[in-house]
Design an enzyme around this catalytic site. Structure first.
Site, PDB file in Angstrom:
ATOM      1  CD  GLU A  47      -2.322   1.388   2.821  1.00  0.00           C
ATOM      2  OE1 GLU A  47      -3.355   1.910   3.090  1.00  0.00           O
ATOM      3  OE2 GLU A  47      -1.704   0.762   3.788  1.00  0.00           O
ATOM      4  CG  ASN A 110      -4.812   3.947   0.411  1.00  0.00           C
ATOM      5  OD1 ASN A 110      -4.143   3.473  -0.608  1.00  0.00           O
ATOM      6  ND2 ASN A 110      -4.703   3.999   1.785  1.00  0.00           N
ATOM      7  CE  LYS A 127      -7.106   1.363   3.796  1.00  0.00           C
ATOM      8  NZ  LYS A 127      -5.822   1.735   4.430  1.00  0.00           N
ATOM      9  CD  GLU A 146      -5.451   4.711   5.785  1.00  0.00           C
ATOM     10  OE1 GLU A 146      -5.830   4.555   4.721  1.00  0.00           O
ATOM     11  OE2 GLU A 146      -4.674   3.891   6.535  1.00  0.00           O
ATOM     12  CB  CYS A 171      -4.035  -1.474   4.750  1.00  0.00           C
ATOM     13  SG  CYS A 171      -3.182  -1.075   6.367  1.00  0.00           S
ATOM     14  CG  ASN A 196       2.188   1.537   4.328  1.00  0.00           C
ATOM     15  OD1 ASN A 196       3.362   1.992   4.433  1.00  0.00           O
ATOM     16  ND2 ASN A 196       1.798   1.166   3.520  1.00  0.00           N
TER      17      ASN A 196
END
Length: 317
Positions: A47, A110, A127, A146, A171, A196
């Protein structure tokens, strides 16, 4: 005849804020060369592989935020990776921050892409499950913003590539059962996941010692309960003072770990994946058509005011 995909885990060590895209891409290319020498058809990267994990900082300058995002893919910095992919015949999964234009509006995601062995983008994912928070929380040692920097993606899809049906996630998605199930209901035989993950969980520090365990547990459960291969690949190590887990691994449809990375540095591990092995589980224990009872599940309340159908898709009256 078995459908074999030799899958390499392309784990990255830390990417510092001073590292340029070109420097990171050179590292990715070096791992692709190593994967090719080992016989890989596909290499999976983490990621947000092209930059440091910038959501750990509260940023207000829009130009500074945009500097972490890619406006197109490929671009000048990443073109060497695509060219090497074509030259070597090795496909790849790559996570990155995407700045998109939608209806005249700038939207940040993302994202990850799937590139085939000819260097062509054949799939994109954004994501869905964004963790963390949206505003500055000064009590944290580092932020996890995020929800500030990204818009959630809308769906889990699959792509026909590498001789099979491939899904993508990123993730935090790996922790949610519906991630795997929605793709498995579309026939997914392999799910690729970059991540991550910091060792320290600020809201729940009692989880810190369990970070690697929870990572592996999620990937193994998703693989076994859906009869598919799962590759989870980290960016790990001490990055800008924040220690992140490694633990990259590849899980078979049986739930067994078939290969893993041993360090928190740049590292390549490879395994032979037989996509036909999925049928051992999809046609027996996890034969959805034969054994699932969606009529008994009813509607699942996903969030206040929203519902999902029994198969995990948005409910429509």
């Amino acid at each position: 005849m078995s459908r074999i995909v030799n899958v390499a885990l392309g784990q990255l060590g830390p990417v510092q804020r001073s590292d340029t895209r070109e420097r990171v891409v050179a590292r990715l290319c070096e791992m692709m060369r190593e994967a090719h020498a080992l016989g890989a058809h596909l290499i999976v990267y983490p990621e947000l592989a092209l930059t440091t994990f910038f959501p750990r900082w509260y940023l207000e300058d829009e130009a500074e935020i945009d500097s972490f995002f890619e406006r197109e893919m490929p671009n000048a910095a990443t073109q060497p990776l695509f060219e090497l992919s074509r030259q070597l015949g090795v496909g790849f999964y790559l996570g990155y921050a995407e700045l998109a234009e939608e209806g005249g509006t700038r939207v940040r995601y993302n994202s990850s892409i799937l590139v085939d062995r000819g260097g062509r983008i054949v799939g994109k994912y954004r994501k869905v499950h964004l963790p963390g928070h949206a505003e500055h929380e000064p009590w944290r040692r580092f932020q996890h913003l995020e929800k500030r920097y990204f818009t959630p993606g809308q769906r889990f899809g699959v792509t026909q590539a590498f001789g099979g049906t491939i899904g993508m996630a990123i993730c935090n998605d790996r922790r949610w059962a519906e991630t795997y199930r929605v793709m498995a209901l579309q026939g997914a035989e392999m799910v690729l996941i970059g991540y991550n993950t910091p060792v320290h969980n600020a809201p729940a520090p009692q989880h810190d010692d369990l970070s690697l365990f929870h990572n592996q547990l999620s990937l193994q459960a998703g693989a076994y309960q859906n009869g598919c291969w799962v590759a989870g690949v980290a960016k790990g190590g001490l990055e800008e003072g924040v220690d992140s887990i490694g633990g990259s691994l590849l899980v078979a449809p049986s739930g067994e770990v078939v290969t893993r990375c041993l360090s928190k540095d740049d590292e390549v591990a490879i395994a032979r994946c037989d996509l036909d092995f999925c049928a051992v589980y999809k046609r027996s224990t996890f034969n959805f058509d034969l054994h699932r009872r969606p009529e008994a599940y009813g509607l699942i309340v996903a969030r206040k005011g929203e519902t999902l159908a029994a198969d995990g898709t948005p409910w429509r009256d």
